[in-house]
Enzyme design. Sequence first.
Site, PDB file in Angstrom:
ATOM      1  N   GLU A 292      23.886  22.382  21.954  1.00 11.47           N
ATOM      2  CA  GLU A 292      23.472  23.711  21.482  1.00 11.47           C
ATOM      3  C   GLU A 292      24.492  24.780  21.851  1.00 11.47           C
ATOM      4  O   GLU A 292      24.780  25.678  21.058  1.00 11.47           O
ATOM      5  CB  GLU A 292      22.091  24.082  22.053  1.00 11.47           C
ATOM      6  CG  GLU A 292      20.957  23.177  21.593  1.00 11.47           C
ATOM      7  CD  GLU A 292      20.594  23.321  20.115  1.00 11.47           C
ATOM      8  OE1 GLU A 292      21.165  24.187  19.438  1.00 11.47           O
ATOM      9  OE2 GLU A 292      19.737  22.543  19.656  1.00 11.47           O
ATOM     10  N   ARG A 296      26.390  26.747  18.800  1.00 15.45           N
ATOM     11  CA  ARG A 296      26.060  28.177  18.626  1.00 15.45           C
ATOM     12  C   ARG A 296      27.103  29.080  19.277  1.00 15.45           C
ATOM     13  O   ARG A 296      27.651  29.968  18.633  1.00 15.45           O
ATOM     14  CB  ARG A 296      24.670  28.462  19.208  1.00 15.45           C
ATOM     15  CG  ARG A 296      23.598  27.620  18.532  1.00 15.45           C
ATOM     16  CD  ARG A 296      22.205  28.077  18.854  1.00 15.45           C
ATOM     17  NE  ARG A 296      21.250  26.991  18.654  1.00 15.45           N
ATOM     18  CZ  ARG A 296      19.976  27.158  18.354  1.00 15.45           C
ATOM     19  NH1 ARG A 296      19.467  28.362  18.209  1.00 15.45           N
ATOM     20  NH2 ARG A 296      19.172  26.116  18.203  1.00 15.45           N
ATOM     21  N   ASP A 425      21.618  13.315  12.410  1.00 12.11           N
ATOM     22  CA  ASP A 425      22.119  14.166  11.322  1.00 12.11           C
ATOM     23  C   ASP A 425      23.567  14.649  11.379  1.00 12.11           C
ATOM     24  O   ASP A 425      24.423  14.228  10.608  1.00 12.11           O
ATOM     25  CB  ASP A 425      21.169  15.362  11.109  1.00 12.11           C
ATOM     26  CG  ASP A 425      20.808  16.119  12.392  1.00 12.11           C
ATOM     27  OD1 ASP A 425      21.366  15.806  13.451  1.00 12.11           O
ATOM     28  OD2 ASP A 425      19.963  17.042  12.322  1.00 12.11           O
ATOM     29  N   GLU A 559      18.179  23.959   6.370  1.00 13.72           N
ATOM     30  CA  GLU A 559      18.831  22.797   5.738  1.00 13.72           C
ATOM     31  C   GLU A 559      18.668  22.720   4.214  1.00 13.72           C
ATOM     32  O   GLU A 559      19.604  22.337   3.495  1.00 13.72           O
ATOM     33  CB  GLU A 559      18.348  21.492   6.376  1.00 13.72           C
ATOM     34  CG  GLU A 559      18.826  21.281   7.816  1.00 13.72           C
ATOM     35  CD  GLU A 559      18.049  22.077   8.852  1.00 13.72           C
ATOM     36  OE1 GLU A 559      16.951  22.595   8.500  1.00 13.72           O
ATOM     37  OE2 GLU A 559      18.516  22.208   9.995  1.00 13.72           O
TER      38      GLU A 559
END
Length: 670
Positions: A292, A296, A425, A559
């Site tokens: 994360e 980010r 993913d 998404e």
Amino acid sequence: MVFRKLPGVSASGMGLRLSQKFVFLLFLSGLVTLCFGALFFLPDSVRLKRIFLSKTETQPVTVGSGSENDVREHLKRPREPEQHPRGFTSAKGASSSSSSSSSGGGGGGGSSSSKLKGSNRKPPPPASREAAPPAAAAEEERLSGGKAQEDLTLSRSRTDTVSQRATASDQGSHSDTFSYSGFTACLLKAPLGRDYGKPGDQNTEQRREKVKEMMKFAWDNYKRFAWGKNELRPLTRNGHIGNMFGGLRGASIIDSLDTLYIMGLMDEYNDAKEWVKTSLDLNSNGEASLFEVNIRYVGGLLSAYYLTGEQVFKDKVLELGEKLLPAFNTPTGIPRGVINLGSGTSWSWGWASAGSSILAEFGTLHLEFMHLTELSRSPIYKEKVMNIRKLLNKIEKPHGLYPNFLSPVSGNWVQHHVSIGGLGDSFYEYLIKSFLMSDKTDDDAKRMYYDAMEAIETNLVQKSPGGLTYLAEWRGGILDHKMGHLACFSGGMIGIGADDGAPEKRQHYLDLAAEITHTCHESYSRSETKLGPEAFRFDSGGEATATRLSDRYYILRPEVIESYMYMWRLTHDPKYREWGWEAVEALEQHCRVESGFSGIRDVYTTAVSHDNMQQSFFLSETLKYLYLLFSDDDLLPLEDWVFNTEAHPLPVIRRNCQQGGATQEQTLPE
Ligand code: DMJ
């Protein structure tokens, strides 16, 4: 003494004969050997690590949550406000130490008809081959002079750190430093287009303005009620900190920098930049999700730097990048999921099978780390991710598939769950994007991506009785006929990968991308709110609908819209813009509240219940992709930019252009 006096007990040690003693000792030593040996058979045993491994390896698996993957896969429902003391992480879900600011009022707007105020300023002239922005000129000045940079090492104790050196080199003492103007000269097109991506027709322009107004509304409320915290809680009008970022603050600010900039919300962008300058404190000491923080913070700061040339973003990202490196100190170099940004100790997620690392986490570092090497001129970042690549390339893959859990100690798969949604993913996304970002020179990434696509097509791609194409999940050979919202990014991914596939498969990939995007749109259009659930299924008679209560929520995820954006750019089929507009209307109707945007708990009822969270990825991804969908293709052209998995644009590193060369010329040690 006592024993001697007891009747029937001989003086020779509890009355045992020599032969008995020998047998007893033999048994005892056998037992000890057995117990000791057993420790080594436990998969990645925590106790074993504690006893035998180095500091980085010795931490117990205690951190229970925090990664988006965790939220995706293990919570399955919107997070509730919780209170935890600082540094404590709950077993599941997000902890919160919200500061309560309050006081009524709508903060920045309130209704969907609220007008856009003071938000039409243009960003500085776009960089292009011809003209670099003023910041670039300043950067170039700083870069004058020259002195070769030494080899950079990793020691945290050394005062002359990677980031300090890179920063020092920008002050004009090194010639082999990253040159911002060199970088802008290598772009094929101006990043912000001829006219900031203004679309040709009025209807689209109005839609784009609406998205910009949504961004301003979300931002204004964050600023008013949660400034400096990670995310806004729009119902309670306060800030959320959570436990994903290791004590770092301002996730919404970092995630918004590039969106504000490309939208021309320059007052807001300048406030954000000022906050980074004065208040972004990287000396935190908490437990952070490596994934994360990377997607980010590192991604957000990198994009901000590449778009604006502002030195502060480069300084900060290099300082932060260095703090992430100790996570790779494992026997295999596969990083663990959690790192203490202060001490450098790292952990595996408590919920991850047998201390394993997660494919989508350690497989989603490549783009950012290549750019850290590019900017710092230190090969260390590239080495770390290339090492991951090598291991994944070599390891045997069941049916050519990549399972979601891998041991950072043994380098073996821990269990055989395969998913293009949560936990897997963005690993696949980063393979094709690594190839594209390398100016199509990263042949390993290319081969691994198309091989993975073959395996996915053979094993996971399914057609429902109603004719919908979907990607099932795979559990040791058994299919779970479920597709997560997260997996809907794959329409876009397969689309952008179509052109570089085998010639006979190109049209097929484009068709597959369109079919998956269509299915994901169906998951939206079959709900009452016209927003999609967290996961939808294709069994028990259902098609593209959530059959479980726990899968019905929508947390402002991007998404599906992301795939609309890519498919629009690739095909210019107007339906993608129409679908995007449907999403705008649904967001306005069901997710907009008085003081921001909120996720909802059930997409199948219009009597919505809000989850009180304005996710930072809503500002970074959902609204950015919508804005791009309604913009001309020359805003952040795909020839020059790839978007990281948090939608932060990163430039293609040109092989035949003097962009810096650090990542191009390096060869990695075997
Ligand atoms: C984002 O943080 C990223 O897109 C990530 O890859 C997946 N989850 C969220 C959005 O849903």
